[in-house]
Design an enzyme around this catalytic site. Structure first.
Site, mmCIF file in Angstrom:
data_model
loop_
_atom_site.group_PDB
_atom_site.id
_atom_site.type_symbol
_atom_site.label_atom_id
_atom_site.label_comp_id
_atom_site.label_asym_id
_atom_site.label_seq_id
_atom_site.Cartn_x
_atom_site.Cartn_y
_atom_site.Cartn_z
ATOM 1 N N ARG A 1 0.834 -1.197 0.000
ATOM 2 C CA ARG A 1 0.000 0.000 0.000
ATOM 3 C C ARG A 1 0.875 1.256 0.000
ATOM 4 N NH1 ARG A 1 -4.100 0.570 4.628
ATOM 5 N NH2 ARG A 1 -2.311 0.016 5.933
ATOM 6 N N SER B 1 8.190 -5.262 6.233
ATOM 7 C CA SER B 1 7.876 -6.367 7.156
ATOM 8 C C SER B 1 8.785 -7.577 6.965
ATOM 9 C CB SER B 1 6.408 -6.764 6.987
ATOM 10 O OG SER B 1 5.589 -5.644 7.133
ATOM 11 N N ASP C 1 6.253 -4.092 10.362
ATOM 12 C CA ASP C 1 4.789 -4.006 10.446
ATOM 13 C C ASP C 1 4.288 -4.217 11.876
ATOM 14 O OD1 ASP C 1 5.581 -6.672 10.431
ATOM 15 O OD2 ASP C 1 3.897 -7.364 9.226
#
Length: 868
Positions: free
Chosen positions: A489, A553, A607
């Site tokens: 994103r 992440s 994350d």
């Protein structure tokens, strides 16, 4: 004759459909816990949970009791490719006025075993007891009967009493051995009854909602509460009044062989008295109850029967008598068809099938000997339920073989259950084992924080350089990138402080093709920068240079907040030339190659850290972050004095535990199963991320698939036949675990998932076992996660020298959010293993992208404060 015909035939189709609907309502009453006590149709549970699957084998004894005689049978069931049944039996009489009834049966059983030379063998025994019985388990009635025996009784030989069944159930099980589609038993003889395989979820009188159980409808009592009063006529009432049980078994009295002949006799007497037959003459034989037996219809047969009753019938009398028999027989067949139609609709609805294909096992003297009855029954069933493809299979061996088959199935199920559980037990963890996991993970956390042991530790305890959580004064517009899987994103986050803090977000999701994930690093980061450019243009801010936070992440070593050295790829990424490199530098180089915009990097975050920061913005007590999704990880606020890899010993810093690698040094070898080893061996990173491979969504479906493959190979699932699709790695998605374990999900939907996997012949029993496998695998994952979290919160409590810690865990991840039981099992485990910690869970609703922006905002605030 016309008046008689109208009394017995009704308005055919409409009336029979109405009878079928009435019986369906009666079935529902009998199945429902609240209405069962007053229901006429009792729908008795039989505790027979499965029909034969063809793998049954062994020697079994059977008793068949249902009339003036009873049979003792020795039944040999052979599998091993032969699939045949051999039987030897002996019939024994039951003397009238016998006082010690079951002692007599035991004596006869002993005589039979002596004669067969099997007195020294311990054989399982099934008992066909053809009377209405209330059972609480499969062998309940048998044991209570034989426990009153003494004398010769069962003390003189050793048998294993396994099952007591109704003759209808025996019929279904007898035919079920030859036809696996058989799930209904029908008796139309001296009496009448039916049984069928019902879904446990509908059987409210029993606990449990998984699998099936055979229900003995005892449909002979249909109408005892007045439900058939408008269809009964004066002759039906006369039959009932003269019976041994007035007002009872009213449906049976309209159908079965015990009463059909008597119905015909009473009609003939009435017609004779009205001068319509036999020139108005009757005989003592005609006036005697029970002297008329209905057999085959035909003029010659009618003449023989009538002459046997002392009458001298004319041809017209014979034709009229034949017509009476036809009318009575037709009504019986059609009423039987109506109730069978209700049973068929119940099974079809249970399976949510557009067209049901099933077999009805049929037995009884009327069904077997009266060919016109069976023909009419078959034809009307076809008319009433055209959406059911029904085969009638006549039982050739009686219900005695069925009792042996029930016993054989019970033995097969017990053996299979034991073998299945021994396999699944390898995936079950005791409290002691979970405490050991907690202790070993705690040790690795300490080793990961120490300069001396950091390199050897499986848990790297990476400093994140996030020193503070939001204080509410953060303000401004920030960009965020969120990369952690096959999609990523780009976000624009607008934070407004003041009396009311607000965070507005705009984002766009972009996919990363598989070939890009596993291509070169340059290709991967060029793709990411292309997507950033698209988003900036989409938001109309292509010329702006906003502070940017990057949620990355994957395991990274950081020496400052805006740098992240990638240690290793996980989650299916293999882009070359990236490991050991600073991911911020890699993006900056891709931006320079693009030459369209610039980026102002402030923070690289994991994350898990992003999740903690997102939740701490809403709950200041949130000092732990947890992800349980495609992968799994945790972070927490550690005391600086314990982080030897970073200079300074005041305050706190968020540590990225990277606990997915726990076990890479063998710490979990005691708890790993053959299925874990198979999944690990076939992964992209064998020997790495062992803890993650036992917990996270990327691997749970594959663990389940391997368990299913093993169970199938051992003949314990899918009849030993595996589909080609199930052999495909990754085909059993982890989302199936969440769907299959959903409390709202019917078993038929589990079967639809199995059909999607090419397992089109899976049974209800298969669905139950698949659900259990999913439950065991998911439960272990949740417990392991809870043990790890217990280690983290207990460390925080000990760091602060507290007897009791109150703390919040910010949590995210598809597995945690979508699985119906994962979170509750994890929390139960945590509470059990860390009783001195009161933990609240705060679910992250906005993902780790917002967290990256908040970390960037905090860092920006601190930087701006330093400049002033």
């Amino acid at each position: 004759m016309e008046e008689l015909s109208s009394q017995f035939t009704y308005k055919m189709y409409e009336t029979l459909m109405d009878v079928s609907l009435r019986f369906r309502r009666e079935m529902d009453k009998g199945l429902c816990r609240d209405t069962n006590p007053t229901a006429a149709v009792k729908m008795l549970p039989t505790f027979v949970r499965s029909t034969p699957d063809g793998t049954e084998q062994g020697e079994f004894l059977a008793l068949d009791l249902g009339g003036a005689n009873f049979r003792v049978l020795l039944v040999k069931v052979m599998a091993d490719g032969e699939r045949k049944v051999e039987m030897e039996n002996q019939i024994y009489a039951i003397p009238e006025h016998l006082m010690r009834f079951f002692d007599h049966i035991a004596d006869c059983l002993a005589n039979f075993m002596e004669k067969m030379g099997i007195k020294d063998k311990k054989l399982p025994l099934g008992f066909t007891f053809s009377f209405p019985c209330q059972q609480t388990k499969l062998d309940e009635v048998t044991r209570s009967c034989f426990n009153v025996c003494n004398g010769v009784s069962l003390q003189d030989f050793d048998i294993d009493i396994v099952a007591v069944i109704n003759d209808t159930v025996g019929t279904m099980m007898t035919c079920g051995y030859d036809d696996h589609l058989c799930e209904i038993g029908l008796i139309v003889g001296t009496g009448t009854n039916a049984c069928y395989m019902e879904q446990m979820r509908n059987l409210e009188v029993l606990d449990g909602d998984e699998g099936r159980m055979c229900v003995n409808t005892e449909w002979g009592a249909f109408g005892d509460d007045g439900a058939l009063e408008d269809l009964r006529n004066d002759i039906d009432r006369e039959i009932d009044a003269g019976s041994l049980n007035p007002g009872k078994q009213l449906f049976e009295k309209m159908i079965s062989g015990m009463y059909m002949g008597e119905l015909v006799r009473l009609i003939l007497v009435k017609m004779a008295k009205e001068q319509l037959l036999f020139q108005g003459k009757t005989t003592s034989e005609l006036l005697t109850t029970g002297r008329f037996n209905t057999n085959e219809e035909g003029v010659v047969c009618a003449e023989n029967v009538l002459r046997g009753l002392g009458l001298d019938p004319s041809v017209e009398d014979c034709i009229a008598t034949q017509r009476v028999c036809q009318i009575v027989s037709t009504r019986a067949a059609h009423l039987c068809a109506a109730t069978l139609a209700a049973v068929l609709r119940q099974i079809r609805d249970n399976k949510a099938a557009e067209k049901l294909r099933t077999t009805i096992a049929a037995d009884g003297s009327v069904y077997k000997n009266h060919t016109e009855f069976s023909r009419r029954l078959h034809k009307m069933v076809g008319r009433l339920v055209p959406d059911c493809d029904v085969r009638f299979l006549q039982s050739q061996c009686g219900s005695g073989k069925g009792a042996a088959m029930v016993t054989a199935v019970a033995y097969r199920l017990a053996a299979q259950h034991a073998e299945r559980q021994s396999i699944l037990d390898t995936l079950r963890l005791s409290r002691e084992q979970l405490l050991e996991v907690k202790e070993r993970l705690s040790e690795q956390m300490v080793r990961g924080l120490s300069k001396q042991t950091h390199e050897q530790a499986s848990i790297k305890m990476l400093p994140t350089y996030v020193r503070s959580i939001p204080d509410g004064t953060e303000h401004g517009d920030f960009l965020a990138l969120d990369l952690g899987g096959s999609t990523f994103r780009v976000l624009l986050v607008r934070i407004r402080s003041g009396k009311k803090h607000t965070v507005d977000m705009h984002h766009k999701i972009y996919s990363i093709p598989q070939e890009t994930m596993q291509g070169t690093g340059e290709e991967l980061f060029n793709h990411i920068v292309d997507c950033i450019g698209d988003f900036l243009e989409y938001m109309g801010i292509k010329g702006a240079s906003l502070p940017l936070g990057f949620t990355f992440s994957f395991p990274c070593h950081q020496s400052k907040l805006d740098q992240g050295i990638l240690l290793k790829w996980t989650k299916g990424f293999k882009a070359s030339g990236c490991e050991g490199q600073d991911v911020v530098t890699l993006i900056k180089e891709a931006v320079l190659r693009k030459r369209e915009f610039d980026l102002n990097f402030v923070a690289v975050v994991n994350d898990t850290v992003g999740t903690m920061m997102t939740c701490s913005y809403e709950d200041p007590r949130c000092e732990v972050g947890l992800i349980v999704g495609t992968g799994t990880n945790a972070c927490y606020m550690e005391e600086m004095q314990n982080i030897e890899l970073v200079e300074g010993n005041s305050g706190r810093m968020c540590v990225n535990v990277e606990w997915g690698a726990f076990g890479d040094n063998g710490e979990l070898d005691d708890f790993c199963t053959q299925f874990d080893h198979t999944v690990d061996d076939c992964s992209n990173n064998p020997g790495k991320q062992r803890y993650e491979k036992m917990i996270s969504g990327m691997y749970l479906g594959e663990i389940v698939r391997n368990v299913l493959m093993d169970l199938t190979a051992k003949g314990l699932l899918f009849r030993g036949k595996v589909s080609e699709r199930l052999k495909t790695r990754g085909i059993f998605e982890t989302k199936f675990l969440s769907q299959i374990e959903s409390d709202r999900l019917a078993m038929r939907q589990i079967r639809s998932i199995l059909q999607h996997l090419g397992l089109t012949t899976s049974t209800c029993d298969d669905s139950v076992l698949v659900k259990e496998v999913c439950s065991v695998v998911a439960r272990r994952a949740a417990q392991l996660c809870g043990a790890g979290l217990a280690a983290v919160v207990d460390k925080i409590r000990q760091n602060r020298n507290l007897n009791q810690l109150t703390i919040t865990v910010g949590v995210d991840g598809t597995l945690y959010k979508t699985h119906p039981h994962f979170s509750s099992i994890m929390q139960e485990t945590l509470q059990d293993l860390a009783p001195q910690c009161q933990v609240t869970f705060h679910k992250s609703e906005d993902g780790s992208g917002k967290g990256a922006a908040l970390i960037t905002a905090v860092a920006w605030r601190i930087k701006c404060e330093g400049q002033h």
